[in-house]
Design a protein around this motif. Structure first.
Motif, PDB file in Angstrom:
ATOM      1  N   ARG A  31      18.024  -1.840   3.214  1.00 51.44           N
ATOM      2  CA  ARG A  31      16.975  -1.331   4.118  1.00 51.44           C
ATOM      3  C   ARG A  31      15.792  -0.798   3.321  1.00 51.44           C
ATOM      4  NH1 ARG A  31      13.238  -1.097   6.506  1.00 51.44           N
ATOM      5  NH2 ARG A  31      12.624   0.433   8.084  1.00 51.44           N
ATOM      6  N   LEU A  32      16.065  -0.140   2.204  1.00 53.02           N
ATOM      7  CA  LEU A  32      14.986   0.369   1.358  1.00 53.02           C
ATOM      8  C   LEU A  32      14.154  -0.788   0.815  1.00 53.02           C
ATOM      9  CD1 LEU A  32      13.523   2.608  -0.192  1.00 53.02           C
ATOM     10  CD2 LEU A  32      15.297   2.439  -1.954  1.00 53.02           C
ATOM     11  N   VAL A  33      14.811  -1.813   0.293  1.00 53.54           N
ATOM     12  CA  VAL A  33      14.088  -2.971  -0.245  1.00 53.54           C
ATOM     13  C   VAL A  33      13.267  -3.639   0.850  1.00 53.54           C
ATOM     14  CG1 VAL A  33      14.390  -5.281  -1.225  1.00 53.54           C
ATOM     15  CG2 VAL A  33      15.699  -3.352  -2.148  1.00 53.54           C
ATOM     16  N   GLU A  34      13.845  -3.774   2.039  1.00 53.05           N
ATOM     17  CA  GLU A  34      13.105  -4.370   3.150  1.00 53.05           C
ATOM     18  C   GLU A  34      11.853  -3.563   3.466  1.00 53.05           C
ATOM     19  OE1 GLU A  34      13.993  -5.734   7.759  1.00 53.05           O
ATOM     20  OE2 GLU A  34      14.602  -3.737   7.066  1.00 53.05           O
ATOM     21  N   SER A  35      11.970  -2.237   3.437  1.00 53.10           N
ATOM     22  CA  SER A  35      10.840  -1.376   3.775  1.00 53.10           C
ATOM     23  C   SER A  35       9.691  -1.513   2.789  1.00 53.10           C
ATOM     24  CB  SER A  35      11.292   0.090   3.841  1.00 53.10           C
ATOM     25  OG  SER A  35      11.477   0.642   2.538  1.00 53.10           O
ATOM     26  N   LYS A  39      10.560 -10.198   1.815  1.00 54.94           N
ATOM     27  CA  LYS A  39      10.574 -11.240   2.843  1.00 54.94           C
ATOM     28  C   LYS A  39      11.991 -11.664   3.203  1.00 54.94           C
ATOM     29  CE  LYS A  39       6.061 -13.053   1.472  1.00 54.94           C
ATOM     30  NZ  LYS A  39       5.325 -14.235   0.950  1.00 54.94           N
ATOM     31  N   ALA A  40      12.935 -11.351   2.349  1.00 57.72           N
ATOM     32  CA  ALA A  40      14.348 -11.635   2.586  1.00 57.72           C
ATOM     33  C   ALA A  40      15.164 -10.679   1.732  1.00 57.72           C
ATOM     34  CB  ALA A  40      14.684 -13.087   2.241  1.00 57.72           C
ATOM     35  N   ILE A  41      16.427 -10.531   2.076  1.00 58.95           N
ATOM     36  CA  ILE A  41      17.347  -9.700   1.301  1.00 58.95           C
ATOM     37  C   ILE A  41      18.465 -10.576   0.762  1.00 58.95           C
ATOM     38  CG2 ILE A  41      19.048  -7.832   1.390  1.00 58.95           C
ATOM     39  CD1 ILE A  41      16.185  -6.837   1.535  1.00 58.95           C
ATOM     40  N   ALA A  42      18.739 -10.436  -0.525  1.00 59.45           N
ATOM     41  CA  ALA A  42      19.893 -11.099  -1.138  1.00 59.45           C
ATOM     42  C   ALA A  42      20.736 -10.030  -1.809  1.00 59.45           C
ATOM     43  CB  ALA A  42      19.448 -12.142  -2.160  1.00 59.45           C
ATOM     44  N   THR A  43      22.040 -10.219  -1.791  1.00 59.81           N
ATOM     45  CA  THR A  43      22.915  -9.245  -2.433  1.00 59.81           C
ATOM     46  C   THR A  43      23.169  -9.634  -3.886  1.00 59.81           C
ATOM     47  OG1 THR A  43      24.963 -10.385  -1.784  1.00 59.81           O
ATOM     48  CG2 THR A  43      24.065  -8.752  -0.249  1.00 59.81           C
ATOM     49  N   THR A  44      23.605  -8.664  -4.657  1.00 57.16           N
ATOM     50  CA  THR A  44      24.092  -8.892  -6.012  1.00 57.16           C
ATOM     51  C   THR A  44      25.594  -8.679  -6.002  1.00 57.16           C
ATOM     52  OG1 THR A  44      24.285  -7.834  -8.205  1.00 57.16           O
ATOM     53  CG2 THR A  44      23.253  -6.527  -6.482  1.00 57.16           C
ATOM     54  N   SER A  45      26.355  -9.653  -6.464  1.00 55.98           N
ATOM     55  CA  SER A  45      27.816  -9.516  -6.439  1.00 55.98           C
ATOM     56  C   SER A  45      28.274  -8.339  -7.288  1.00 55.98           C
ATOM     57  CB  SER A  45      28.479 -10.803  -6.926  1.00 55.98           C
ATOM     58  OG  SER A  45      28.182 -11.053  -8.292  1.00 55.98           O
ATOM     59  N   ALA A  46      27.604  -8.129  -8.418  1.00 62.32           N
ATOM     60  CA  ALA A  46      27.989  -7.017  -9.291  1.00 62.32           C
ATOM     61  C   ALA A  46      27.763  -5.683  -8.585  1.00 62.32           C
ATOM     62  CB  ALA A  46      27.193  -7.070 -10.595  1.00 62.32           C
ATOM     63  N   GLY A  47      26.581  -5.516  -8.013  1.00 62.61           N
ATOM     64  CA  GLY A  47      26.271  -4.262  -7.341  1.00 62.61           C
ATOM     65  C   GLY A  47      27.191  -3.989  -6.165  1.00 62.61           C
ATOM     66  N   VAL A  48      27.490  -5.027  -5.373  1.00 66.68           N
ATOM     67  CA  VAL A  48      28.391  -4.868  -4.232  1.00 66.68           C
ATOM     68  C   VAL A  48      29.792  -4.504  -4.717  1.00 66.68           C
ATOM     69  CG1 VAL A  48      29.518  -6.058  -2.309  1.00 66.68           C
ATOM     70  CG2 VAL A  48      27.070  -6.412  -2.727  1.00 66.68           C
ATOM     71  N   ALA A  49      30.248  -5.170  -5.763  1.00 67.99           N
ATOM     72  CA  ALA A  49      31.579  -4.868  -6.294  1.00 67.99           C
ATOM     73  C   ALA A  49      31.648  -3.429  -6.776  1.00 67.99           C
ATOM     74  CB  ALA A  49      31.911  -5.835  -7.437  1.00 67.99           C
ATOM     75  N   TRP A  50      30.660  -3.008  -7.565  1.00 68.42           N
ATOM     76  CA  TRP A  50      30.668  -1.642  -8.092  1.00 68.42           C
ATOM     77  C   TRP A  50      30.601  -0.601  -6.981  1.00 68.42           C
ATOM     78  CZ3 TRP A  50      26.264  -3.291 -11.879  1.00 68.42           C
ATOM     79  CH2 TRP A  50      26.802  -4.111 -12.879  1.00 68.42           C
ATOM     80  N   THR A  68      30.378  -5.419   3.975  1.00 67.06           N
ATOM     81  CA  THR A  68      29.081  -5.086   3.382  1.00 67.06           C
ATOM     82  C   THR A  68      27.975  -5.940   3.986  1.00 67.06           C
ATOM     83  OG1 THR A  68      30.101  -4.407   1.293  1.00 67.06           O
ATOM     84  CG2 THR A  68      27.762  -4.988   1.228  1.00 67.06           C
ATOM     85  N   ALA A  69      28.225  -7.247   4.103  1.00 71.48           N
ATOM     86  CA  ALA A  69      27.228  -8.143   4.684  1.00 71.48           C
ATOM     87  C   ALA A  69      26.909  -7.746   6.120  1.00 71.48           C
ATOM     88  CB  ALA A  69      27.718  -9.586   4.628  1.00 71.48           C
ATOM     89  N   ALA A  70      27.937  -7.403   6.889  1.00 72.15           N
ATOM     90  CA  ALA A  70      27.720  -7.011   8.282  1.00 72.15           C
ATOM     91  C   ALA A  70      26.903  -5.727   8.372  1.00 72.15           C
ATOM     92  CB  ALA A  70      29.069  -6.832   8.984  1.00 72.15           C
ATOM     93  N   SER A  71      27.185  -4.775   7.487  1.00 71.03           N
ATOM     94  CA  SER A  71      26.449  -3.506   7.525  1.00 71.03           C
ATOM     95  C   SER A  71      24.992  -3.711   7.129  1.00 71.03           C
ATOM     96  CB  SER A  71      27.117  -2.467   6.621  1.00 71.03           C
ATOM     97  OG  SER A  71      27.022  -2.834   5.251  1.00 71.03           O
ATOM     98  N   ILE A  72      24.735  -4.639   6.199  1.00 66.71           N
ATOM     99  CA  ILE A  72      23.358  -4.941   5.814  1.00 66.71           C
ATOM    100  C   ILE A  72      22.640  -5.641   6.955  1.00 66.71           C
ATOM    101  CG2 ILE A  72      21.919  -6.349   4.291  1.00 66.71           C
ATOM    102  CD1 ILE A  72      23.972  -5.832   2.068  1.00 66.71           C
ATOM    103  N   ALA A  73      23.283  -6.647   7.540  1.00 69.45           N
ATOM    104  CA  ALA A  73      22.657  -7.403   8.630  1.00 69.45           C
ATOM    105  C   ALA A  73      22.295  -6.496   9.801  1.00 69.45           C
ATOM    106  CB  ALA A  73      23.585  -8.519   9.090  1.00 69.45           C
ATOM    107  N   ARG A  74      23.056  -5.440   9.996  1.00 66.33           N
ATOM    108  CA  ARG A  74      22.800  -4.527  11.113  1.00 66.33           C
ATOM    109  C   ARG A  74      21.488  -3.784  10.963  1.00 66.33           C
ATOM    110  NH1 ARG A  74      23.315   0.749  12.350  1.00 66.33           N
ATOM    111  NH2 ARG A  74      24.112   1.273  10.279  1.00 66.33           N
ATOM    112  N   VAL A  75      21.063  -3.494   9.739  1.00 59.12           N
ATOM    113  CA  VAL A  75      19.901  -2.615   9.551  1.00 59.12           C
ATOM    114  C   VAL A  75      18.628  -3.332   9.114  1.00 59.12           C
ATOM    115  CG1 VAL A  75      21.372  -0.640   9.020  1.00 59.12           C
ATOM    116  CG2 VAL A  75      20.497  -2.051   7.145  1.00 59.12           C
ATOM    117  N   ILE A  76      18.709  -4.640   8.827  1.00 55.33           N
ATOM    118  CA  ILE A  76      17.505  -5.347   8.390  1.00 55.33           C
ATOM    119  C   ILE A  76      17.057  -6.344   9.455  1.00 55.33           C
ATOM    120  CG2 ILE A  76      18.073  -5.092   5.954  1.00 55.33           C
ATOM    121  CD1 ILE A  76      18.887  -8.075   5.944  1.00 55.33           C
ATOM    122  N   ARG A  77      15.794  -6.755   9.346  1.00 53.88           N
ATOM    123  CA  ARG A  77      15.229  -7.710  10.302  1.00 53.88           C
ATOM    124  C   ARG A  77      14.645  -8.927   9.599  1.00 53.88           C
ATOM    125  NH1 ARG A  77      12.262  -3.044  14.039  1.00 53.88           N
ATOM    126  NH2 ARG A  77      14.207  -2.194  14.890  1.00 53.88           N
TER     127      ARG A  77
END
Length: 265
Positions: A31-35, A39-50, A68-77
């Protein structure tokens, strides 16, 4: 926007210019990056794992990634793409089933990598994923990652040739993009872009040409990878270390109110 709209938007973002992806690792960072105008959000496997208490390298339980993906999708547009490592299985059909669960969260793209496995295995995974997505009526953007450079899978004199051979294999299997982390030399980037036949994705690293130069070379996507999550952890380590020694733990830029306001919508 619907998932169909997001899928069309995400695909279009790879057709011209340079898509900049400041990879996120949880709903808050996304959400911070989106703000900030992403233009799009991509995850980092390392960051998500940590963030979930696991080492990077396909150790994260699939359900944790789905959550994690579901929680991200909920807050971004904006469109969401999920780093899916090796698919969290060796069997292509199982990988496709795992990806189906990611699609259910609203994600419209994935990264999937060959790592030390054979190109034929990744090609089979891509074929199963694309078939599954088509059956569900989803235009999933599959970004095929090769670790030829990152892992030094062949000698330097063979890197471009091996990379392009894998690009063709993955393109024939149905991949929509081609990710080559570790590729940094301008001449080699030019060669890969010219013959890959897919939008090329590069990962940020020291010594890489500037974003403007990469765009001029024809690169269509530049990813931060784990770099931002590493810097965030490093910053937290500095603040927490100082605090534990009796110093103030106040940050420099964001405050409680400005962060909380990101989610008040």
């Amino acid at each position: 926007m619907t998932s169909t709209d997001h899928a069309a938007t995400f695909r279009q973002l790879h057709q011209h210019g340079l898509l900049l992806l400041a990879n996120a690792w949880d709903a808050g960072s996304a959400r911070l990056v989106e703000s900030l105008g992403a233009k799009a959000i991509a995850t980092t496997s390392a960051g998500v794992a940590w963030a979930n208490g696991y080492a990077d390298g396909s150790h994260l339980p699939v359900q944790r990634l789905i959550d994690t993906a579901a929680s991200i999708a909920r807050v971004i547009r904006v469109p969401l793409s999920v780093d899916f490592e090796d698919g969290y299985a060796s069997d292509p059909a199982t990988v496709a089933d795992n990806v189906a669960r990611v699609i259910d969260t609203g994600a419209v793209g994935i990264n999937i990598e060959d790592g030390a496995d054979s190109p034929d295995l990744l090609a089979a995974k891509i074929e199963h994923i694309k078939r599954m997505a088509a059956e569900r009526g989803v235009d999933l953007f599959v970004n095929a990652r090769t670790d030829v450079y990152l892992r030094g899978l062949v000698g330097e004199d063979r890197r471009v040739g091996e990379t392009l051979a894998r690009a063709k294999r993955y393109r024939d299997a149905g991949a929509d993009g081609f990710f080559v982390p570790g590729l940094a030399d301008a001449d080699e980037i030019r060669s890969v872009v010219a013959d890959a036949g897919l939008p090329v994705n590069i990962m940020s690293r020291p010594g890489l040409p500037s974003a403007r130069d990469l765009e001029a070379l024809g690169v269509r996507r530049l990813s931060a990878g784990a770099a931002i999550s590493i810097s965030a952890m490093d910053y937290v380590a500095g603040l927490a270390g100082s605090f534990l020694q009796g110093a103030d733990a106040t940050g420099k830029t964001l405050d409680y109110g400005s962060i909380n306001a990101l989610f008040d919508r």
